[in-house]
Write an enzyme that holds these catalytic residues in place. Sequence first.
Site, PDB file in Angstrom:
ATOM      1  N   ILE A  40       7.763   4.745 -10.885  1.00  0.00           N
ATOM      2  CA  ILE A  40       8.142   3.976  -9.700  1.00  0.00           C
ATOM      3  C   ILE A  40       8.247   2.543 -10.204  1.00  0.00           C
ATOM      4  CG2 ILE A  40       7.613   3.339  -7.330  1.00  0.00           C
ATOM      5  CD1 ILE A  40       8.004   6.369  -7.773  1.00  0.00           C
ATOM      6  N   TYR A  93      -8.717  -4.777   0.751  1.00  0.00           N
ATOM      7  CA  TYR A  93      -9.615  -5.735   1.405  1.00  0.00           C
ATOM      8  C   TYR A  93     -10.858  -5.105   2.030  1.00  0.00           C
ATOM      9  CZ  TYR A  93     -11.307  -9.926   3.704  1.00  0.00           C
ATOM     10  OH  TYR A  93     -12.090 -10.974   4.085  1.00  0.00           O
ATOM     11  N   TYR A 146      -0.572   6.027  -3.653  1.00  0.00           N
ATOM     12  CA  TYR A 146      -0.317   4.852  -4.487  1.00  0.00           C
ATOM     13  C   TYR A 146      -1.646   4.195  -4.830  1.00  0.00           C
ATOM     14  CZ  TYR A 146       1.645   0.136  -5.538  1.00  0.00           C
ATOM     15  OH  TYR A 146       1.980  -1.067  -6.099  1.00  0.00           O
ATOM     16  N   THR A 203       4.879  -2.909  -2.376  1.00  0.00           N
ATOM     17  CA  THR A 203       4.405  -4.211  -2.844  1.00  0.00           C
ATOM     18  C   THR A 203       5.572  -5.099  -3.264  1.00  0.00           C
ATOM     19  OG1 THR A 203       2.437  -3.099  -3.698  1.00  0.00           O
ATOM     20  CG2 THR A 203       2.832  -5.339  -4.452  1.00  0.00           C
ATOM     21  N   ARG A 237      -4.667  -4.705  -7.068  1.00  0.00           N
ATOM     22  CA  ARG A 237      -4.330  -5.355  -5.793  1.00  0.00           C
ATOM     23  C   ARG A 237      -5.272  -4.953  -4.662  1.00  0.00           C
ATOM     24  NH1 ARG A 237       0.648  -7.976  -5.184  1.00  0.00           N
ATOM     25  NH2 ARG A 237       2.002  -7.865  -7.001  1.00  0.00           N
ATOM     26  N   LYS A 242       1.527   7.688  -7.345  1.00  0.00           N
ATOM     27  CA  LYS A 242       1.975   6.567  -8.171  1.00  0.00           C
ATOM     28  C   LYS A 242       0.713   5.928  -8.732  1.00  0.00           C
ATOM     29  CE  LYS A 242       4.117   1.966  -7.890  1.00  0.00           C
ATOM     30  NZ  LYS A 242       4.712   0.940  -6.993  1.00  0.00           N
TER      31      LYS A 242
END
Length: 293
Positions: free
Chosen positions: A204, A108, A134, A45, A139, A162
Amino acid sequence: MELGNIGTAMVTPFSPDGKIDFEKVVGLLEHLIANGTDSVIVSGTTGESPTVTEAEKKELLDFVVKTVNKRIPVIAGTGTNSTAESIVLTKAAELAGADGIMLVTPYYNRPDQKGMYAHFAAIANETKLPVLLYNIPSRSVVNLLPETIIELSKIDNIKAVKEASGNLEQMAFIIENTTDDFEVYSGDDSLTLPLLAIGGRGIISVSAHVVGNEMQQMVQAFQHGRVKEAAKLHRTLLPVFSALFSAPNPVPVKYALEKAGVSVGSVRLPLVEMDARQTELIDLALENFKKTN
């Protein structure tokens, strides 16, 4: 998967015309290696992965692997919201000589837990590389639940997660119900020390671009039983963490790097540069941090 205490989610340096600036990539990598970074994550990201093309990701990863030359592990961000595309990127990462891959929760299209399990399992089964999951609900809109992560951890090459959910209870549940060799990393700089306190492995990080050595000092102080020292470092770092997320990531950290003399260029649209009020906030946080350290 040996990511160490601090894996830095590396920004992608751009030239004024918006192309990847490979000369700046070299300077950034040397800066990170010298300043507390144990491993780098490419095209995550923070690397503006949504606006970096598949061809650019492959070229950048090839270049980073060659430049790093085995000095620290290089993890490739190969996760997308398309399982097939993620597999293509993962195979390219394997060919490039990456030390592992990071797979973000599909964004999405909002799969359910069964869909996410199938997605991650399908990619992991197509590679021998170790996998870092992750989870970032803010997001991707979907939360990879602890129970799903625990099931995924039973796949041989899925080695770590993560966790950017910000939920310490969720992280604790994962730690408690996975084997000792499955590692949980924070995806939020401000939760580095709290996660260590409940048995997590490390961070991270975005902020390690500019305060990597100090973050490393904090982690090592905790690991060596100097809890008060670690706590004090944590408290002094918090305003820096906050400032570096005061605008959309990685806009603030790119500004902070430029200010520190590490040239990384601007961001790609739809991200834009900060205004004077925002830059003043970051300047103040960094100046105050220097005064206390």
